[in-house]
Structures are given as structure tokens and as C-alpha cells.
Write an enzyme that holds these catalytic residues in place. Structure first.
Site, PDB file in Angstrom:
ATOM      1  N   ARG A   1      -2.807  25.446  12.918  1.00 55.33           N
ATOM      2  CA  ARG A   1      -2.018  24.701  12.032  1.00 55.33           C
ATOM      3  C   ARG A   1      -2.657  23.339  12.175  1.00 55.33           C
ATOM      4  O   ARG A   1      -3.361  22.911  12.962  1.00 55.33           O
ATOM      5  CB  ARG A   1      -0.864  24.534  12.965  1.00 55.33           C
ATOM      6  CG  ARG A   1       0.205  25.716  12.897  1.00 55.33           C
ATOM      7  CD  ARG A   1       1.287  25.168  13.831  1.00 55.33           C
ATOM      8  NE  ARG A   1       2.362  26.552  14.022  1.00 55.33           N
ATOM      9  CZ  ARG A   1       3.337  27.018  13.528  1.00 55.33           C
ATOM     10  NH1 ARG A   1       3.741  26.362  12.548  1.00 55.33           N
ATOM     11  NH2 ARG A   1       4.060  28.038  13.769  1.00 55.33           N
TER      12      ARG A   1
ATOM     13  N   ARG B   1       8.057  16.432  17.308  1.00 57.48           N
ATOM     14  CA  ARG B   1       7.549  15.205  16.794  1.00 57.48           C
ATOM     15  C   ARG B   1       9.022  14.122  16.617  1.00 57.48           C
ATOM     16  O   ARG B   1      10.164  14.693  16.487  1.00 57.48           O
ATOM     17  CB  ARG B   1       6.838  15.381  15.442  1.00 57.48           C
ATOM     18  CG  ARG B   1       7.730  16.112  14.303  1.00 57.48           C
ATOM     19  CD  ARG B   1       6.704  16.435  13.209  1.00 57.48           C
ATOM     20  NE  ARG B   1       7.530  17.312  12.232  1.00 57.48           N
ATOM     21  CZ  ARG B   1       6.978  17.684  11.296  1.00 57.48           C
ATOM     22  NH1 ARG B   1       5.891  17.870  11.056  1.00 57.48           N
ATOM     23  NH2 ARG B   1       7.837  18.665  10.317  1.00 57.48           N
TER      24      ARG B   1
ATOM     25  N   HIS C   1      11.445  22.667   2.624  1.00 56.68           N
ATOM     26  CA  HIS C   1      10.241  21.810   2.307  1.00 56.68           C
ATOM     27  C   HIS C   1      10.850  20.518   1.381  1.00 56.68           C
ATOM     28  O   HIS C   1      10.566  19.221   1.619  1.00 56.68           O
ATOM     29  CB  HIS C   1       9.185  22.253   1.253  1.00 56.68           C
ATOM     30  CG  HIS C   1       8.225  21.240   0.696  1.00 56.68           C
ATOM     31  ND1 HIS C   1       8.372  20.866  -0.494  1.00 56.68           N
ATOM     32  CD2 HIS C   1       6.994  20.706   1.371  1.00 56.68           C
ATOM     33  CE1 HIS C   1       7.156  19.902  -0.647  1.00 56.68           C
ATOM     34  NE2 HIS C   1       6.450  20.115   0.461  1.00 56.68           N
TER      35      HIS C   1
ATOM     36  N   ARG D   1       7.505 -22.674 -10.887  1.00 57.06           N
ATOM     37  CA  ARG D   1       6.170 -22.578 -11.732  1.00 57.06           C
ATOM     38  C   ARG D   1       6.151 -22.853 -13.226  1.00 57.06           C
ATOM     39  O   ARG D   1       7.072 -22.379 -13.925  1.00 57.06           O
ATOM     40  CB  ARG D   1       5.342 -21.076 -11.854  1.00 57.06           C
ATOM     41  CG  ARG D   1       4.118 -20.973 -12.252  1.00 57.06           C
ATOM     42  CD  ARG D   1       3.691 -19.459 -12.266  1.00 57.06           C
ATOM     43  NE  ARG D   1       4.248 -18.637 -13.257  1.00 57.06           N
ATOM     44  CZ  ARG D   1       3.976 -17.461 -13.373  1.00 57.06           C
ATOM     45  NH1 ARG D   1       3.194 -16.924 -12.392  1.00 57.06           N
ATOM     46  NH2 ARG D   1       4.498 -16.750 -14.147  1.00 57.06           N
TER      47      ARG D   1
ATOM     48  N   LYS E   1       0.534  16.598  16.541  1.00 59.23           N
ATOM     49  CA  LYS E   1       1.139  17.851  16.917  1.00 59.23           C
ATOM     50  C   LYS E   1       0.378  18.064  18.145  1.00 59.23           C
ATOM     51  O   LYS E   1       1.036  18.714  19.272  1.00 59.23           O
ATOM     52  CB  LYS E   1       0.799  18.871  15.825  1.00 59.23           C
ATOM     53  CG  LYS E   1       1.554  20.342  16.142  1.00 59.23           C
ATOM     54  CD  LYS E   1       1.084  21.196  15.078  1.00 59.23           C
ATOM     55  CE  LYS E   1       2.136  20.795  13.777  1.00 59.23           C
ATOM     56  NZ  LYS E   1       2.001  21.676  12.629  1.00 59.23           N
TER      57      LYS E   1
ATOM     58  N   MET F   1      -0.509  19.956   4.506  1.00 54.88           N
ATOM     59  CA  MET F   1      -1.741  20.673   4.637  1.00 54.88           C
ATOM     60  C   MET F   1      -1.359  22.193   5.233  1.00 54.88           C
ATOM     61  O   MET F   1      -0.265  22.562   5.054  1.00 54.88           O
ATOM     62  CB  MET F   1      -2.741  20.061   5.871  1.00 54.88           C
ATOM     63  CG  MET F   1      -3.243  18.666   5.354  1.00 54.88           C
ATOM     64  SD  MET F   1      -4.056  17.853   6.742  1.00 54.88           S
ATOM     65  CE  MET F   1      -2.652  17.366   7.716  1.00 54.88           C
TER      66      MET F   1
ATOM     67  N   CYS G   1       3.455 -15.183  -3.585  1.00 53.69           N
ATOM     68  CA  CYS G   1       4.300 -14.919  -4.605  1.00 53.69           C
ATOM     69  C   CYS G   1       4.113 -13.867  -5.658  1.00 53.69           C
ATOM     70  O   CYS G   1       4.836 -13.278  -6.378  1.00 53.69           O
ATOM     71  CB  CYS G   1       4.817 -15.867  -5.431  1.00 53.69           C
ATOM     72  SG  CYS G   1       3.357 -17.044  -6.512  1.00 53.69           S
TER      73      CYS G   1
ATOM     74  N   GLY H   1       3.822  19.736   5.449  1.00 57.25           N
ATOM     75  CA  GLY H   1       3.727  20.501   4.241  1.00 57.25           C
ATOM     76  C   GLY H   1       2.516  20.101   3.566  1.00 57.25           C
ATOM     77  O   GLY H   1       2.190  20.863   2.700  1.00 57.25           O
TER      78      GLY H   1
ATOM     79  N   TYR I   1       5.651 -18.321   4.245  1.00 59.10           N
ATOM     80  CA  TYR I   1       6.607 -17.445   3.609  1.00 59.10           C
ATOM     81  C   TYR I   1       6.091 -16.610   2.990  1.00 59.10           C
ATOM     82  O   TYR I   1       4.956 -16.536   2.276  1.00 59.10           O
ATOM     83  CB  TYR I   1       7.738 -18.254   2.957  1.00 59.10           C
ATOM     84  CG  TYR I   1       7.119 -18.942   1.817  1.00 59.10           C
ATOM     85  CD1 TYR I   1       7.178 -18.240   0.422  1.00 59.10           C
ATOM     86  CD2 TYR I   1       6.575 -20.274   1.773  1.00 59.10           C
ATOM     87  CE1 TYR I   1       6.411 -18.816  -0.687  1.00 59.10           C
ATOM     88  CE2 TYR I   1       6.266 -20.900   0.534  1.00 59.10           C
ATOM     89  CZ  TYR I   1       6.212 -20.053  -0.514  1.00 59.10           C
ATOM     90  OH  TYR I   1       5.711 -20.858  -1.699  1.00 59.10           O
TER      91      TYR I   1
ATOM     92  N   GLU J   1      -4.861 -18.561  -7.354  1.00 57.26           N
ATOM     93  CA  GLU J   1      -5.122 -17.271  -8.041  1.00 57.26           C
ATOM     94  C   GLU J   1      -6.371 -17.112  -8.717  1.00 57.26           C
ATOM     95  O   GLU J   1      -6.713 -16.091  -8.987  1.00 57.26           O
ATOM     96  CB  GLU J   1      -3.874 -16.961  -9.045  1.00 57.26           C
ATOM     97  CG  GLU J   1      -3.640 -18.157  -9.976  1.00 57.26           C
ATOM     98  CD  GLU J   1      -2.397 -18.247 -10.676  1.00 57.26           C
ATOM     99  OE1 GLU J   1      -1.803 -17.115 -10.996  1.00 57.26           O
ATOM    100  OE2 GLU J   1      -1.718 -19.155 -11.030  1.00 57.26           O
TER     101      GLU J   1
ATOM    102  N   SER K   1       0.579 -21.445  -3.106  1.00 56.99           N
ATOM    103  CA  SER K   1       1.263 -19.904  -3.167  1.00 56.99           C
ATOM    104  C   SER K   1       0.372 -19.214  -3.645  1.00 56.99           C
ATOM    105  O   SER K   1      -0.236 -19.317  -4.688  1.00 56.99           O
ATOM    106  CB  SER K   1       2.475 -20.160  -3.917  1.00 56.99           C
ATOM    107  OG  SER K   1       3.296 -18.918  -3.982  1.00 56.99           O
TER     108      SER K   1
ATOM    109  N   ASP L   1      -2.976 -11.968  -9.947  1.00 55.19           N
ATOM    110  CA  ASP L   1      -4.134 -12.632 -10.689  1.00 55.19           C
ATOM    111  C   ASP L   1      -5.274 -12.486  -9.742  1.00 55.19           C
ATOM    112  O   ASP L   1      -6.391 -12.421 -10.092  1.00 55.19           O
ATOM    113  CB  ASP L   1      -3.897 -13.930 -11.475  1.00 55.19           C
ATOM    114  CG  ASP L   1      -3.153 -13.984 -12.686  1.00 55.19           C
ATOM    115  OD1 ASP L   1      -3.477 -12.727 -13.258  1.00 55.19           O
ATOM    116  OD2 ASP L   1      -2.811 -14.732 -13.110  1.00 55.19           O
TER     117      ASP L   1
ATOM    118  N   ARG M   1       9.585 -17.960 -12.784  1.00 58.57           N
ATOM    119  CA  ARG M   1       8.542 -17.773 -13.753  1.00 58.57           C
ATOM    120  C   ARG M   1       9.337 -18.570 -15.285  1.00 58.57           C
ATOM    121  O   ARG M   1      10.037 -17.745 -15.726  1.00 58.57           O
ATOM    122  CB  ARG M   1       8.318 -16.669 -14.130  1.00 58.57           C
ATOM    123  CG  ARG M   1       7.293 -16.142 -13.002  1.00 58.57           C
ATOM    124  CD  ARG M   1       7.284 -14.563 -12.844  1.00 58.57           C
ATOM    125  NE  ARG M   1       8.787 -14.053 -12.441  1.00 58.57           N
ATOM    126  CZ  ARG M   1       8.874 -13.023 -11.448  1.00 58.57           C
ATOM    127  NH1 ARG M   1       8.121 -12.098 -11.401  1.00 58.57           N
ATOM    128  NH2 ARG M   1      10.246 -12.472 -11.294  1.00 58.57           N
TER     129      ARG M   1
END
Length: 874
Positions: free
Chosen positions: A92, A336, A455, A617, A22, A103, A830, A101, A850, A744, A763, A768, A561
Site C-alpha cells: 500500500r 489516521r 470513495h 482604488r 500510514k 495511489m 488586495c 484513493g 492586513y 503591482e 497594498s 498584476d 474597484r
């Protein structure tokens, strides 16, 4: 000496981190020559200094505040607290990230029992002066002194009732002067001392209150939701007041340079004459559409349109602006980048590229990945919707469909979701920032009051929640937890449905259908795919989920899985037979029953992925999870399996572990029972061969879970390779496959160079890995993480966002060590983090190949990967 206070004219938009969003924008608008009431900003560094000093503003900062106040007084030609020429200010908040909204704000600061009379004489408008003073007393009491504003609202309602009027604006100067007297008396009754009269004390106390509000519960909840660091702090903006409540030539409003719901290029907003800003935002009065200003005051409207165009061109984005008209003169109080729905975000991004304003890369950064979530979830079933009755129609404040049980307050909304696991609709007269946690858990929000910029509307759009606001026919009885509309009464727990795109409210649970994506969504996804370097796969355990993932753009399966396949009713018996088998022969007999089921599952996955890699897996959970625990269930299973209750109970008891998540699971099962790995390998390879014979390309990736020692992996890899190669040789098919592991266990990350000599891919199983790195159980952590948030030990849930300092350090170490040992090592993730945008960016930055996530988060990950490449090209 550090500089903690800047005049608006001394800053610009590049100082956002210091001045907050602001403050930086007020400084920039001042620099551009827009009509901005002047003032100054107390910096975010001052906020942090306040907390570092034990929640105290230092004398140095106070001195700088008053020096800036003097400079601003001089520019205005008025004097703060003066009896003849009183200078009033607003106070403000303004952090570097927009937190609408969350604060606190205080208006009309500078008034006291003396200056209010001076203001009345100076303006020749005593009604305006006393209206401003009663507002200040209420806001100062609420924000600074923790006196609930309901104490004053009750007096206001009594006054209107006594005068026989409905609107605040119908009260005259004498009424408001009497109301001020009642407010002052009420304050003294509640606090035991008179209302303070020193404006400078008001100013410092108000700035302190805004700093304090940075740490209030609703702000903390909002920051966790949006990953805003606590140490950013908030700035405070002290700005000269201009008044929209000086009569019918004055007004106030909120407007957007484009439609925040649809993205259409049209001026969108609301205003009220003879009002202050809180009247519009809080929904206390029903505002008028901004286009009507063209009729009410053409000159001001034309000037407004001209300045809006300047602002949007300057910031190259849709703007959300607050403005005030004081006796016919226009002022801008804030601008803004505007919050917008997901649909609008796509439309605006595409339009700004087509208009030549932004490049594709710049436009993609305007679309937050998590916004896509709302495009990917079910909509109302048209046939079922036709049988639902429209109870009422409000404003279509935030699009989407929602159905759920009615809850009348935030706490009950949270409790009902936790207790019933069913969706809720939060129903309120009007929402306030205190409702934030209820709004988070609710599927939709319905309010009786408030406009399109209230709001409820603004926050719902930002969160991607369906919202219908301003449903004025609702009669809500919060005490008895009911609402009535058109002669029908609904109580807590009753089902209703909302259509945030039309504003319609329905009287029942309405079925939903899967969302479809096309058009603008396809364009944005196309741009993202052109730019990103990180592949995106999906976690999918069955052909249906795999197909959904493929349609959403998944480039393979990063996690199947296999244990999920065994829980189906038609398969659980064979699985249990395998578990209770007394020897290898009996176990292999049971596994032979499971083999064709697994093979068909894998064939379905391969076909759904159409040539992309599929990572499977092997069995991971401890075996006791497949067996019953209650006596009746054990007796039934014993009968079904021709076993005595005693023998079955002994098997169940033998599988009991003190800490099963660290027990006999993952690779450890295959070490003990290599026949399990042998059967799963046979299913994987035979399915791949059959699909290959049908003319499809198949790339199976076999993933051994929970490896912490290379010799574990080596032992099971031997079983896998011997089995796979024998089947492939017999088939005569040239089939390639990979054998890798999940990282893991922290030890695996530390010894990744050793493990990479056997593993062809890693992966990261960050669920875990996070548990074991922190020593937390993700199933139990929620019981105490709230205390960690409250005490600022943690700012966010490490199971939602990768802990980059700890878990992330292990991931980076494992990636580096693994690549050193095997340069062509494929790296992926994963865990649930694979669909979290900040975690996707981290995975990009450390060089993963990936990410893999749930099917409906695939588009989110695709866009997040593009963001990561734009921010940190590789």
C-alpha cells in the site's frame, strides 16, 4: 549506505516525513501494543531515489526490501511463496499527507499456482484461497500491468449469471477455482505470456507500481488541489495479510472514532463479513453499520471500542481506522486523523477543548481554513424546496446543498462547466479515483452504489462537496447517458438537486438562499480573532458586498474597484460621454454627472464598514473597456450620444492598444486626465464628510494604482491633496485620510524606498504583480499551465497561491525597503491571493498589516491568520 527500509517495530510517529503517514502510524500502533500485522516500510526517500534513477529501484533498495521481508517472515512463522506455509502481504502507498484513493494498493501478494493450493490445505478453506487468488490476479493486472479490471469483472459477472447467484459470496470453491483459471487465460490473451509466478518479482513490481502511482494524473491533480509538494514522494508499506474473507467469523471494515459528518461523539463506520477491504471502500456490497457488530460479535466489538478509545486519546483527534477480523481475532491495518466535513471539524475541535484534550490553539489547527468555504455558501430555499419532488433517497454522505445539470463522467462534467458556465451534478454508479477532476468541478456527486465510507463519500467530504451515495434505486445507463428512478428518466443536461444532509435527490433545479453562520462557527472565529495578529479586510465595490463582508468579520475594505461602479446601466452613458469628450471642459461636464453617483456609493461603503478603513482604488482599466466593439453596438451608441458613426469609430480606434494591460491605465490615466482623479477625490472626501456629520467615524484611504515611478505618484498625489484639503477646509470637519499606492509593477517593488516617501501605505496587487513578474497573462495562462504541471515545471497555479520564491521575494523586498523609508508604513495585500490560506500565512510571515479578500473568504482568511500566528508567533 542509506537506510531505505524500516520494520514497523523500528519506527514511530515522529518519522512521518520518512515513513509517510500510514507507515509512521503503523509503527506507532505497534509501539503501543495494538494488534497490527507486522511488516515494513519502504521510505519516501526510496521513492525519490526511484525517480532520480530514471524510474528504477536500485539493487541496494531491493536488497534491503528482501532483508526486511526475511525478518517479517521469521516473525510470522511463514514463508513468502511457500507451498505449505505461504506468507501473503499487502502493498500500500502512504505519503506524509493523506491522499485517499489517489495511489495504488495490491492485496494477497505471495500467491501463485502452487502457494494457492498450500493456502487451501493449510486453512482447510479452498474457497477462501481461490477467492484471494482471483482478487490478487485482478489487482496485480490492473495496478502493475495496466490491464483494466473490467476485463475480469466481466468474467465474474458471467460466472454469477451462469450460477444464478447475485453475490460474490454465493460462489463456491469450485466456481472460484474455475474463475481463477479464466482470469489466468484472460491475462495470457491480453499480454501474450502467462501470468508471472515468482512472488518476489510480484513484490518488486508492486512496489514499483506504487512509486509510479505517485506520478499518476489523479495523484498530481489531488496534490495541486491540496498543495502537497511533488518532492515529498510516497512511502510503500508491505504488511502481512490478515483475511476478512475466511468465512462468517471473519470480516473487514472502516470506522471513525466520531461521526465525520456531524462531529458527534459516537463510533461511526461499516463492516462486512466474509470480505476484503476493497469490498467496503468500493461499494461492491452494501455494508452493515458498525454498531451491529455489538450483536454479531460482542467480544470483538467491545475490544474494538477499547482500542479506538486508546487511539483517539493518543493522537488527540478523531481517528479513521481500517480493521480486519480473521476468524474472530481483531487486527488494525491503519489509523489516521480522519477526513471530516466542515460542520464536523468545528464540532470536534470545540468538543476536544471542552474535554480538556486540546488547547484552543491546538484545536484551531485541526480546522482547515478552506473547510469553512462550505459553511458560507447558499442552502436550499425552503419554499422552492417544498415544490420539488423527491426522486429517491440515498445515504447522506457529505452535507450541503447542490443543484446542477446531470453529467455521467468526469470529462463531460469538465466540458459542460466550461461550455455552459452552469453547475453540474456528477452521476456515477460508483466513483473511482479516476473521477477526481470531475468531482472537483462538480457542485455535487450522486452515486448508485457505495456506503458512507466509499470513495465518493470520503473524497467528497474532504473536498467539502455535497454527496449522496448508495442511491440504490437509480438505474444508470452510462452508454446512453441516462438514469431512471421510480419510472422517471433523466438525460445528460437535465437539472437535479441534492441534499447531502438528508440524502434526498430532487427532480429539478432548486433555488438557494445565502448561508447564515452562528453557534460553533462563531466560537471558532472568536478563538481565531483572539489569536491572530493580521487584520482581515474585504474587496468590496458596493454597499451590499461591504455589508456581507462586515457580517463575516471584515475589518475594513482593502480594495474598492471604482471602475465596477461605472459599468452599471444607469452610469455607463455618462462614463462613455467622458471618454469621447473632445476637451477638458466636456470631460469635466461628464464627470460632474458621475460625481453624485460615486459619492453615494462611497457613503454606502463607509456606513457599511462602521468606522473601519475603506481603501478606494482610483480608475484602473484602460478606457476602451467601457466602449463597444461590434458595429451594431457602435451605431446604437453613436445615435445615443448624437455622434456620427465615423467620429465614434475614430475615438474607439484611437484608444486601441496592442497590449492594453500594459498600456494607458491606472495612474497613467490620471497623468493624462487629472480631472478624473480630481472628481474621484471630491467624491471620496465629500462622502466622508457627510457620513462624519452623521456621527460615524470614517477613514478614507486613497489608492493610486499601477505606479512604477515615484514621480507618477507625486504628481497625482498633488492633485489629490490639493482637492481634498480644499474641501475639508471649507467643511470645517477634521477629517484624516491617507494616500497610498498598489505595488503591482516589479519596478515599484525594487524602488519601494523611494515610493514610500510619498505613499502612506502599500497594498500589494498580486494579480498584476504575478502577471508582470512571470510575464504571463492570467487570462491566457490556463492554456499552457497544464503542460507545466505535467512536466513538473510548476506544481501549482501562481495565480491561486503566491509564488513565494519570486513574487514573494519582491513583496518582502518592498516591505523591508518601504518600512526603512517610512517606519509607520501600512502594508496590505488586495489581490485574489488574500483569501488563500498559504498566501495569508506568507503575508503574516513577512510582516504585512492586513490581507484583503472577497467577502465570502473573510472567515477563511481570519482562521488562516490565526494558524499563521500559532505556527510563527510575532
Amino acid at each position: 549506505m542509506s537506510k531505505y527500509v524500516y520494520l514497523f517495530k523500528d519506527g514511530d510517529q515522529s518519522m512521518r516525513n520518512l515513513l509517510g503517514g500510514k507507515g509512521a502510524n503503523l509503527a506507532e500502533m505497534s509501539r503501543l501494543g495494538l494488534p497490527v500485522p507486522q511488516g515494513f516500510t519502504v521510505t519516501t526517500e526510496a521513492c525519490n531515489a526511484y525517480y532520480d534513477a530514471g524510474k528504477t529501484i536500485s539493487q541496494d533498495i531491493i536488497d534491503q526490501i528482501f532483508a526486511a521481508l526475511t525478518a517479517t517472515e521469521k516473525e510470522s512463522g511463514k514463508k513468502f511463496g511457500d507451498a505449505n506455509e505461504p506468507f501473503l502481504v499487502s502493498v500500500r502507498s502512504g505519503s506524509r499527507a493523506s491522499m485517499p484513493g489517489m495511489m495504488d494498493t495490491i492485496l494477497n501478494l505471495g500467491l501463485n499456482n502452487i502457494s494457492v493450493e498450500g493456502l487451501a490445505k493449510k486453512t482447510n478453506n479452498p474457497r477462501f484461497a481461490y477467492d484471494s487468488y482471483r482478487r490478487f490476479i485482478q489487482m496485480f493486472s490492473d495496478v502493475v500491468m495496466d490491464i483494466p479490471k473490467s476485463n475480469y469483472e466481466h468474467l465474474l459477472e458471467k460466472m454469477k449469471e451462469a450460477k444464478g447467484v447475485e453475490a460474490d459470496t454465493d460462489l463456491d470453491a469450485n466456481d472460484l477455482k474455475e474463475l481463477v483459471s479464466q482470469f489466468l487465460t484472460k491475462y495470457e490473451q491480453l499480454k501474450g505470456q502467462p501470468f508471472p509466478q515468482d512472488p518476489k518479482e510480484h513484490l518488486i513490481e508492486s512496489i514499483t507500481a506504487v512509486f509510479r502511482s505517485w506520478d499518476n494524473p489523479r495523484a498530481n491533480t489531488y496534490r495541486r488541489l491540496h498543495q502537497i509538494p511533488y518532492n515529498w514522494g510516497t512511502a510503500v508499506n508491505v504488511q502481512g495479510m490478515v483475511f476478512g474473507n475466511m468465512g462468517e467469523t471473519s470480516g473487514t471494515g472502516v470506522a471513525f472514532s466520531r461521526n465525520p459528518s456531524t462531529g458527534e461523539k459516537e463510533l461511526y463506520g461499516e463492516y462486512l463479513f466474509n470480505a476484503q477491504g476493497e469490498d467496503v471502500v468500493a461499494g461492491i456490497r452494501t455494508p452493515k453499520p458498525i454498531v451491529e457488530l455489538a450483536t454479531d460479535n460482542p467480544a470483538v466489538y467491545n475490544e474494538f471500542v477499547r482500542l479506538v478509545d486508546i487511539l483517539e486519546a493518543h493522537y488527540k483527534d478523531m481517528q479513521d481506522m481500517e480493521f480486519t477480523i480473521e476468524q474472530g481475532k481483531l487486527y488494525f491495518l491503519q489509523t489516521r486523523n480522519g477526513k471530516r466535513t466542515s460542520q464536523a471539524a468545528l464540532q470536534i475541535a470545540i468538543d476536544l477543548v471542552n474535554e480538556g484534550v486540546l488547547t484552543k490553539e491546538q484545536a484551531l489547527l485541526k480546522v482547515e481554513p478552506n473547510q469553512l468555504d462550505t459553511l458560507l455558501h447558499p442552502q436550499f430555499d425552503a419554499e422552492d424546496l417544498a415544490n420539488a419532488e423527491v426522486l429517491t433517497t440515498g445515504l447522506n454522505a457529505s452535507p450541503g446543498a447542490a443543484t446542477g445539470r446531470v453529467a455521467f463522467d468526469a470529462d463531460r462534467a469538465r466540458e459542460m462547466v466550461a461550455e455552459t458556465k452552469q453547475p453540474v451534478i456528477l452521476v456515477r454508479v460508483e466513483t473511482s479515483p479516476e473521477d477526481i477532476e470531475g468531482m472537483i468541478v462538480a457542485s455535487g456527486i450522486l452515486t448508485a452504489r457505495g456506503g458512507m465510507t466509499s470513495h465518493a463519500a470520503v473524497v467528497a467530504r474532504g473536498m467539502g462537496k455535497c454527496c449522496v451515495s448508495g442511491a440504490s434505486q437509480l438505474r444508470i445507463d452510462e452508454h446512453n447517458k441516462t438514469f431512471t428512478v421510480n419510472g422517471q428518466t433523466f438525460k445528460e443536461g437535465d437539472w437535479i438537486s441534492l441534499d447531502g444532509s438528508t440524502g434526498k435527490v430532487y427532480n429539478k433545479e432548486v433555488k438557494t438562499v445565502d448561508a447564515t453562520v452562528s453557534g460553533n462557527f462563531g466560537v471558532i472565529m472568536g478563538w481565531a480573532d483572539e489569536i491572530r495578529k493580521l487584520d482581515v479586510r474585504a474587496n468590496a465595490d458596493n454597499p451590499h458586498d461591504a455589508t456581507v463582508a462586515y457580517d463575516f468579520g471584515a475589518q475594513g475594505i482593502g480594495l474598492c474597484r471604482t471602475e465596477h461602479m461605472f459599468f452599471e446601466e444607469s452610469r455607463i452613458a455618462a462614463m462613455r460621454e467622458m471618454i469621447v469628450a473632445p476637451n477638458v471642459e466636456a470631460r469635466e461636464k461628464a464627470l460632474a454627472k458621475l460625481l453624485p453617483m460615486q459619492r453615494e456609493d462611497f457613503k454606502g461603503l463607509y456606513k457599511a464598514m462602521k468606522g473601519y478603513a475603506v481603501t478606494i482604488r482610483y480608475l484602473d482599466p484602460p478606457l476602451h473597456e467601457f466602449l463597444p466593439t461590434q458595429k451594431d453596438d457602435i451605431e446604437a451608441l453613436a445615435k445615443e450620444m448624437n455622434m456620427s458613426f465615423k467620429d465614434l469609430q475614430q475615438v474607439i480606434d484611437s484608444l486601441h492598444e496592442t497590449n492594453p494591460m500594459l498600456g494607458h491605465r491606472g495612474v497613467r490615466l490620471s497623468v493624462t486626465y487629472p480631472e478624473i482623479a480630481r472628481m474621484q477625490t471630491q467624491a471620496v472626501i465629500e462622502a466622508a464628510i457627510e457620513v462624519t456629520k452623521e456621527g460615524l467615524t470614517v477613514i478614507p484611504e486613497i489608492m493610486i494604482p499601477l505606479v512604477g515611478e515615484v514621480r507618477e505618484l507625486k504628481a497625482i498625489k498633488k492633485v489629490v491633496v490639493e482637492t481634498a484639503d480644499a474641501i475639508i477646509k471649507t467643511s470645517g470637519i477634521d477629517l484624516k485620510y491617507l494616500v497610498g499606492t498598489m505595488i503591482e509593477i516589479p519596478r515599484a517593488a525594487l524602488l519601494a524606498d523611494e515610493i514610500a516617501k510619498e505613499a502612506e501605505f502599500f497594498s500589494f496587487g498580486t494579480n498584476d504583480l504575478t502577471q508582470m513578474t512571470f510575464g504571463f497573462s492570467r487570462d491566457d495562462a490556463a492554456t499552457f499551465l497544464g503542460d507545466y504541471y505535467e512536466q513538473k515545471i510548476f506544481e501549482e497555479d501562481p495565480f491561486q497561491h503566491i509564488d513565494q520564491r519570486g513574487v514573494g521575494k519582491l513583496m518582502k523586498m518592498a516591505s523591508t525597503l518601504g518600512k526603512e523609508a517610512r517606519p509607520n508604513l501600512k502594508l496590505g495585500i488586495c489581490g485574489e491571493h488574500g483569501g488563500d490560506p498559504s498566501s495569508v500565512e506568507f503575508c503574516h510571515n513577512i510582516g504585512l498589516s492586513y490581507v484583503s479578500c472577497s467577502p465570502f473568504r473573510v472567515p477563511i482568511a481570519r482562521l488562516a491568520a490565526a494558524h499563521a500566528q500559532i505556527k510563527n508567533p510575532r
